[in-house]
Scaffold this active site. Structure first.
Site, mmCIF file in Angstrom:
data_model
loop_
_atom_site.group_PDB
_atom_site.id
_atom_site.type_symbol
_atom_site.label_atom_id
_atom_site.label_comp_id
_atom_site.label_asym_id
_atom_site.label_seq_id
_atom_site.Cartn_x
_atom_site.Cartn_y
_atom_site.Cartn_z
ATOM 1 N N ASP A 93 0.860 -1.194 0.000
ATOM 2 C CA ASP A 93 0.000 0.000 0.000
ATOM 3 C C ASP A 93 0.897 1.245 0.000
ATOM 4 O O ASP A 93 1.911 1.303 0.695
ATOM 5 C CB ASP A 93 -0.904 -0.003 1.239
ATOM 6 N N ILE A 94 0.520 2.238 -0.803
ATOM 7 C CA ILE A 94 1.331 3.451 -0.938
ATOM 8 C C ILE A 94 1.298 4.294 0.341
ATOM 9 O O ILE A 94 2.184 5.106 0.584
ATOM 10 C CB ILE A 94 0.829 4.279 -2.163
ATOM 11 N N GLU A 106 -12.178 3.443 -1.303
ATOM 12 C CA GLU A 106 -11.678 4.527 -2.160
ATOM 13 C C GLU A 106 -11.464 4.059 -3.590
ATOM 14 O O GLU A 106 -11.710 4.806 -4.530
ATOM 15 C CB GLU A 106 -10.334 5.042 -1.621
ATOM 16 N N HIS A 138 -10.458 -5.431 -3.391
ATOM 17 C CA HIS A 138 -9.128 -5.684 -2.837
ATOM 18 C C HIS A 138 -9.224 -6.027 -1.365
ATOM 19 O O HIS A 138 -10.188 -5.656 -0.696
ATOM 20 C CB HIS A 138 -8.207 -4.472 -3.030
ATOM 21 N N ASN A 179 -12.861 -3.152 2.325
ATOM 22 C CA ASN A 179 -13.855 -2.081 2.387
ATOM 23 C C ASN A 179 -14.750 -2.137 1.161
ATOM 24 O O ASN A 179 -14.280 -2.411 0.056
ATOM 25 C CB ASN A 179 -13.146 -0.723 2.451
HETATM 26 P P1 5GP Z 1 -9.767 1.376 0.137
HETATM 27 O O1 5GP Z 1 -10.048 2.594 0.958
HETATM 28 O O2 5GP Z 1 -10.375 1.453 -1.234
HETATM 29 O O3 5GP Z 1 -10.114 0.099 0.857
HETATM 30 O O4 5GP Z 1 -8.192 1.307 0.002
HETATM 31 C C1 5GP Z 1 -7.495 1.783 -1.096
HETATM 32 C C2 5GP Z 1 -6.032 1.713 -0.720
HETATM 33 O O5 5GP Z 1 -5.268 1.912 -1.891
HETATM 34 C C3 5GP Z 1 -5.583 2.795 0.286
HETATM 35 O O6 5GP Z 1 -5.043 2.153 1.431
HETATM 36 C C4 5GP Z 1 -4.530 3.584 -0.477
HETATM 37 O O7 5GP Z 1 -3.440 3.988 0.337
HETATM 38 C C5 5GP Z 1 -4.111 2.631 -1.567
HETATM 39 N N1 5GP Z 1 -3.680 3.272 -2.797
HETATM 40 C C6 5GP Z 1 -4.313 4.270 -3.466
HETATM 41 N N2 5GP Z 1 -3.642 4.595 -4.577
HETATM 42 C C7 5GP Z 1 -2.566 3.758 -4.624
HETATM 43 C C8 5GP Z 1 -1.485 3.621 -5.559
HETATM 44 O O8 5GP Z 1 -1.394 4.302 -6.590
HETATM 45 N N3 5GP Z 1 -0.559 2.670 -5.281
HETATM 46 C C9 5GP Z 1 -0.637 1.881 -4.160
HETATM 47 N N4 5GP Z 1 0.337 0.978 -3.981
HETATM 48 N N5 5GP Z 1 -1.634 1.996 -3.271
HETATM 49 C C10 5GP Z 1 -2.591 2.934 -3.499
#
Ligand code: 5GP
Length: 117
Positions: A32-33, A98, A103, A90
């Site tokens: 995760d970034i 997001e 995932h 999520n």
């Molecule tokens: P969500 O809120 O959808 O469950 O999590 C999305 C996750 O993707 C977040 O933890 C965010 O930090 C990660 N994320 C968003 N953009 C990128 C990216 O470009 N690269 C990586 N490696 N992670 C990302």
């Protein structure tokens, strides 16, 4: 409705780089970034699915089982099986999703406590 331009679709296509932990033709696990714990890995199947329910209802059980089997292999590879870890997925607005490609988050490497993602 799946958005072909979402960030994880671009990562699968190699248009956006990521730090890969494991990849094969069906799945990708990467860092995760914006990690919220010492180890914070994202796992995605390489099929067009928006969230958990979309993945479970839209794809054959072998595809689903393979994804979770690979997640377990990654957990083994990360060395966090013994001390424990947390898996989160999520979904939608209330779930705080997001990126609209199904995932899982794998959190570990320390006590996660009340931290959620
Ligand atoms: P969500 O809120 O959808 O469950 O999590 C999305 C996750 O993707 C977040 O933890 C965010 O930090 C990660 N994320 C968003 N953009 C990128 C990216 O470009 N690269 C990586 N490696 N992670 C990302």
């Amino acid at each position: 409705m799946y958005d072909n331009n979402n960030i994880f679709a671009k990562i699968i296509d190699g248009k956006i780089p990521c730090k890969k932990i494991y990849e094969d033709k069906d799945v990708l696990f990467f860092e995760d970034i914006n990690p919220v714990s010492k180890i914070h890995i994202l796992g995605i199947p390489k099929v067009k699915c928006v969230d958990f329910s979309d993945f479970i209802s839209g794809y054959h059980k072998d595809v689903v089982a393979n994804f979770f089997q690979k997640a377990d292999e990654v957990i083994e590879k990360l060395g966090i099986k013994e001390n424990g870890y947390r898996i989160i997925s999520n979904s939608g607005v209330d779930g705080g999703q997001e990126v609209p490609h199904f995932h899982i988050h794998i959190l570990g490497g320390e006590k996660i406590g009340a931290k959620i993602r």
